[in-house]
Design a protein around this motif. Structure first.
Motif, mmCIF file in Angstrom:
data_model
loop_
_atom_site.group_PDB
_atom_site.id
_atom_site.type_symbol
_atom_site.label_atom_id
_atom_site.label_comp_id
_atom_site.label_asym_id
_atom_site.label_seq_id
_atom_site.Cartn_x
_atom_site.Cartn_y
_atom_site.Cartn_z
ATOM 1 N N ILE A 31 0.871 -1.175 0.000
ATOM 2 C CA ILE A 31 0.000 0.000 0.000
ATOM 3 C C ILE A 31 0.908 1.225 0.000
ATOM 4 N N SER A 32 0.688 2.100 -0.966
ATOM 5 C CA SER A 32 1.458 3.343 -1.060
ATOM 6 C C SER A 32 0.583 4.363 -1.763
ATOM 7 N N THR A 33 0.816 5.615 -1.493
ATOM 8 C CA THR A 33 0.018 6.719 -2.040
ATOM 9 C C THR A 33 -1.481 6.427 -1.907
ATOM 10 N N ASN A 34 -1.830 5.778 -0.766
ATOM 11 C CA ASN A 34 -3.221 5.459 -0.412
ATOM 12 C C ASN A 34 -3.929 4.550 -1.404
ATOM 13 N N MET A 35 -3.186 3.665 -2.070
ATOM 14 C CA MET A 35 -3.793 2.697 -2.967
ATOM 15 C C MET A 35 -3.059 1.369 -2.817
ATOM 16 N N ASP A 36 -3.818 0.271 -2.766
ATOM 17 C CA ASP A 36 -3.160 -1.024 -2.688
ATOM 18 C C ASP A 36 -2.777 -1.504 -4.084
ATOM 19 N N PHE A 37 -1.686 -2.273 -4.140
ATOM 20 C CA PHE A 37 -1.171 -2.783 -5.402
ATOM 21 C C PHE A 37 -0.201 -3.918 -5.106
ATOM 22 N N TYR A 38 0.263 -4.582 -6.145
ATOM 23 C CA TYR A 38 1.295 -5.604 -6.017
ATOM 24 C C TYR A 38 2.559 -5.063 -6.657
ATOM 25 N N SER A 39 3.692 -5.423 -6.057
ATOM 26 C CA SER A 39 4.951 -4.852 -6.503
ATOM 27 C C SER A 39 6.059 -5.898 -6.477
ATOM 28 N N HIS A 40 7.024 -5.693 -7.337
ATOM 29 C CA HIS A 40 8.265 -6.470 -7.316
ATOM 30 C C HIS A 40 9.386 -5.447 -7.427
ATOM 31 N N VAL A 41 10.191 -5.332 -6.387
ATOM 32 C CA VAL A 41 11.260 -4.338 -6.366
ATOM 33 C C VAL A 41 12.505 -4.925 -7.015
ATOM 34 N N PHE A 42 12.949 -4.289 -8.091
ATOM 35 C CA PHE A 42 14.215 -4.671 -8.716
ATOM 36 C C PHE A 42 15.369 -3.912 -8.062
ATOM 37 N N LEU A 43 15.151 -2.615 -7.898
ATOM 38 C CA LEU A 43 16.169 -1.728 -7.347
ATOM 39 C C LEU A 43 15.514 -0.891 -6.258
ATOM 40 N N GLN A 44 15.945 -1.083 -5.027
ATOM 41 C CA GLN A 44 15.333 -0.432 -3.871
ATOM 42 C C GLN A 44 15.618 1.072 -3.852
ATOM 43 N N ARG A 45 14.647 1.825 -3.368
ATOM 44 C CA ARG A 45 14.785 3.284 -3.242
ATOM 45 C C ARG A 45 16.021 3.650 -2.424
ATOM 46 N N PRO A 46 16.770 4.671 -2.858
ATOM 47 C CA PRO A 46 17.940 5.082 -2.072
ATOM 48 C C PRO A 46 17.572 5.712 -0.736
ATOM 49 N N GLU A 47 16.358 6.214 -0.595
ATOM 50 C CA GLU A 47 15.944 6.845 0.654
ATOM 51 C C GLU A 47 15.899 5.848 1.818
ATOM 52 N N PHE A 82 21.985 7.200 -14.165
ATOM 53 C CA PHE A 82 21.872 5.974 -13.379
ATOM 54 C C PHE A 82 20.475 5.889 -12.796
ATOM 55 N N PHE A 83 20.080 4.670 -12.506
ATOM 56 C CA PHE A 83 18.748 4.401 -11.975
ATOM 57 C C PHE A 83 18.744 4.570 -10.462
ATOM 58 N N LEU A 84 17.748 5.287 -9.969
ATOM 59 C CA LEU A 84 17.572 5.449 -8.529
ATOM 60 C C LEU A 84 16.755 4.295 -7.943
ATOM 61 N N ARG A 85 15.726 3.889 -8.661
ATOM 62 C CA ARG A 85 14.901 2.762 -8.224
ATOM 63 C C ARG A 85 14.228 2.155 -9.437
ATOM 64 N N SER A 86 13.733 0.924 -9.288
ATOM 65 C CA SER A 86 13.035 0.267 -10.380
ATOM 66 C C SER A 86 12.123 -0.822 -9.820
ATOM 67 N N ASN A 87 10.889 -0.844 -10.308
ATOM 68 C CA ASN A 87 9.872 -1.787 -9.840
ATOM 69 C C ASN A 87 9.038 -2.290 -11.005
ATOM 70 N N ALA A 88 8.374 -3.414 -10.779
ATOM 71 C CA ALA A 88 7.202 -3.805 -11.556
ATOM 72 C C ALA A 88 6.025 -3.596 -10.607
ATOM 73 N N ASN A 89 4.962 -2.966 -11.069
ATOM 74 C CA ASN A 89 3.772 -2.734 -10.253
ATOM 75 C C ASN A 89 2.542 -3.275 -10.975
ATOM 76 N N ALA A 90 1.614 -3.800 -10.203
ATOM 77 C CA ALA A 90 0.361 -4.320 -10.761
ATOM 78 C C ALA A 90 -0.809 -3.819 -9.924
ATOM 79 N N THR A 91 -1.808 -3.275 -10.601
ATOM 80 C CA THR A 91 -3.044 -2.864 -9.940
ATOM 81 C C THR A 91 -4.215 -3.527 -10.645
ATOM 82 N N HIS A 92 -5.292 -3.710 -9.893
ATOM 83 C CA HIS A 92 -6.487 -4.374 -10.409
ATOM 84 C C HIS A 92 -7.691 -3.451 -10.251
ATOM 85 N N PRO A 93 -8.743 -3.699 -11.031
ATOM 86 C CA PRO A 93 -9.979 -2.942 -10.824
ATOM 87 C C PRO A 93 -10.481 -3.176 -9.401
#
Length: 167
Positions: A31-47, A82-93
């Motif tokens: 859950i992020s930005t007040n919406m649920d979703f599925y994620s696969h983190v390739f490159l984690q956020r530097p923060e 250079f890449f800071l972060r990278s993800n695959a994200n999936a949302t559904h109706p």
């Protein structure tokens, strides 16, 4: 402003896309930005750790696909990136919340967002006063505050990477 890029649809891209959309690809509920979703983190956020960390056995394949798209479009020709972060994200109706909260991925770091839409469904990306209604294999690049609309049908699967600097 949203810039629509060309997707070269290389063999590497098509194989990676097929893997991401397969039953073998691992997703995590989030859950992020007040919406649920599925994620696969390739490159984690530097923060999170103070620096970027690879977080997947297929991080290199993901970043190679994103780099192919960047190079094909002639971005960052004269400056290193250079890449800071990278993800695959999936949302559904869903009947709940339809829009994520407007946000900037790295508020204190100049960066661009690169999104590749892997499925044939709706789920617009909105950047300030600009909107992109995606089609399968579309690629967009943008900077600034943005948010997304939940798809009305099917599964919205994207690759999202943030890149240090602006081309």
């Amino acid at each position: 402003m949203i810039k629509v890029l060309k997707n070269p649809k290389t063999d590497k891209y098509l194989q990676f896309k097929k893997f991401i959309l397969s039953k073998e690809f691992a997703w995590r509920y989030n859950i992020s930005t007040n919406m649920d979703f599925y994620s696969h983190v390739f490159l984690q956020r530097p923060e999170l750790a103070g620096y970027t960390l690879p977080n997947s056995s297929v991080t290199n394949e993901n970043l190679q696909v994103m780099a192919e798209i960047i190079d094909h479009n002639g971005l960052y020709k004269d400056i290193p990136y250079f890449f800071l972060r990278s993800n695959a994200n999936a949302t559904h109706p869903d009947s709940g919340r339809q829009y994520s909260d407007p946000h900037v991925d790295h508020p204190n770091t100049p960066h661009s967002n690169l999104i590749v839409y892997l499925t044939d469904t709706d789920g617009d990306t909105i950047v300030e006063n600009d909107r992109h209604s995606p089609k399968e294999d579309d690629v967009v690049l943008f900077t600034g505050q943005h948010y997304m609309r939940r798809p009305t049908k099917g599964r919205r699967v994207i690759l999202i990477s943030t890149i240090f600097g602006e081309p």
